[in-house]
Design an enzyme around this catalytic site. Structure first.
Site, mmCIF file in Angstrom:
data_model
loop_
_atom_site.group_PDB
_atom_site.id
_atom_site.type_symbol
_atom_site.label_atom_id
_atom_site.label_comp_id
_atom_site.label_asym_id
_atom_site.label_seq_id
_atom_site.Cartn_x
_atom_site.Cartn_y
_atom_site.Cartn_z
ATOM 1 N N ARG A 24 26.261 36.018 52.359
ATOM 2 C CA ARG A 24 27.742 35.885 51.810
ATOM 3 C C ARG A 24 28.699 37.250 51.605
ATOM 4 N NH1 ARG A 24 23.706 36.125 49.428
ATOM 5 N NH2 ARG A 24 23.059 37.110 47.202
ATOM 6 N N ASN A 42 25.838 38.879 35.360
ATOM 7 C CA ASN A 42 25.007 38.360 34.924
ATOM 8 C C ASN A 42 26.224 38.537 33.718
ATOM 9 O OD1 ASN A 42 24.565 41.211 33.193
ATOM 10 N ND2 ASN A 42 24.869 41.165 35.525
ATOM 11 N N CYS A 58 36.487 35.092 23.383
ATOM 12 C CA CYS A 58 36.936 34.045 22.991
ATOM 13 C C CYS A 58 36.513 32.741 24.118
ATOM 14 C CB CYS A 58 38.755 33.911 23.683
ATOM 15 S SG CYS A 58 39.440 35.412 22.437
ATOM 16 N N CYS A 105 22.288 35.270 41.488
ATOM 17 C CA CYS A 105 22.096 34.033 43.251
ATOM 18 C C CYS A 105 20.371 34.099 43.515
ATOM 19 C CB CYS A 105 23.283 34.601 44.060
ATOM 20 S SG CYS A 105 24.271 34.685 43.567
ATOM 21 N N CYS A 157 37.964 35.993 17.070
ATOM 22 C CA CYS A 157 36.510 36.961 18.289
ATOM 23 C C CYS A 157 36.645 38.296 17.700
ATOM 24 C CB CYS A 157 37.497 36.964 19.153
ATOM 25 S SG CYS A 157 36.477 37.921 20.354
#
Length: 257
Positions: A77, A135, A180, A193, A250
């Site tokens: 990919r 991540n 948020c 992956c 936030c």
């Protein structure tokens, strides 16, 4: 040879002619792209197609950040690399490919992890940041740096058959940030992956979407994805949209951040 952001020469006018023919871009828009810097975090499944299109489109400076090396399993990919580059740093491999596509632009490879110190150095230099990482800790670090420097951020994700695409642009007061939408509290994790697998063309669809959104933000064209999360089902190729708002509480961009 490098491209001139002030006055396009004959080669540049021909190379970018299909952009220049668009009323929304024209010569001035192409000069804007030539004078812009895109910071791409990750040269993997998302960063590969995103960087290819940004290079081809004539964004003058691409900074590619990735600490990893090319492995055989990446080639399913990560189309900016090839089988002759196994073991090579992904940032350096990407640089070679992007220069082959467009030798007029500058490509800066950064072979390092995108930690807080690195992001504090590079994000303020960018016109737009593309989060092509895999991540949550890195994504939240990128978001904090972009909020601090008030640099627009384009975020993508692709796992299994599910893709996500949105952007965050705090240059407009009241817009939300990544935190948020995805708070860093709790056990949420997308995972790499290598753990979950990923449908190869899905990364191309999302990565190209990130490139398109980045170009729109640089050019000031169309409607940005700020406040709109695009969800792609790779099995049906149907898109859905979820709207989200700024969280006043936030801890990154809220009223008392």
């Amino acid at each position: 040879m490098t491209q001139n952001a002030d006055a396009l020469d004959d080669d540049q006018l021909l190379r970018y002619s299909r952009h220049i023919l668009l009323d929304e871009i024209g010569i001035e828009g192409q000069q804007t792209l030539a004078a812009s810097t895109a910071l791409i975090i990750g040269a993997g499944g998302l960063g590969a197609p995103a960087s290819l299109y940004l290079a081809a489109a004539g964004v003058g400076r691409l900074v590619i950040v990735d600490h990893d090396t090319v492995e055989l399993s990446n080639l399913q990919r990560q189309i900016v690399h090839d089988a002759g580059r196994l073991g090579e740093a992904k940032a350096l491999s990407a640089q070679r490919t992007l220069h082959a596509i467009n030798p007029l632009i500058e490509v800066v490879p950064v072979v390092a992890r995108a930690d807080d110190a690195l992001l504090a150095q590079w994000v303020p230099q960018a016109s737009v940041v593309l989060d092509c990482s895999d991540n949550f800790p890195t994504r939240h670090a990128i978001n904090r740096a972009c909020v601090a420097a008030c640099v627009p951020l384009v975020s993508g994700a692709a796992v299994r058959f599910d893709g996500q695409l949105t952007s965050f642009d705090l240059r407009t007061p009241g817009n939300p940030c990544y935190h948020c939408l995805f708070p860093d509290e709790g056990d949420a994790s997308d995972g790499p992956c290598a753990t979950f697998g990923v449908f190869a063309p899905l990364t191309g669809l999302i990565g190209c979407g990130q490139a398109a959104e980045a170009l729109k933000l640089l050019l000031g064209v169309g409607e940005s994805l700020a406040g709109r999360l695009q969800l792609l089902d790779g099995k049906t190729l149907r898109w859905k949209e979820m709207r989200y708002k700024r969280d006043p509480a936030c801890p990154v961009c809220g009223d008392h951040a």
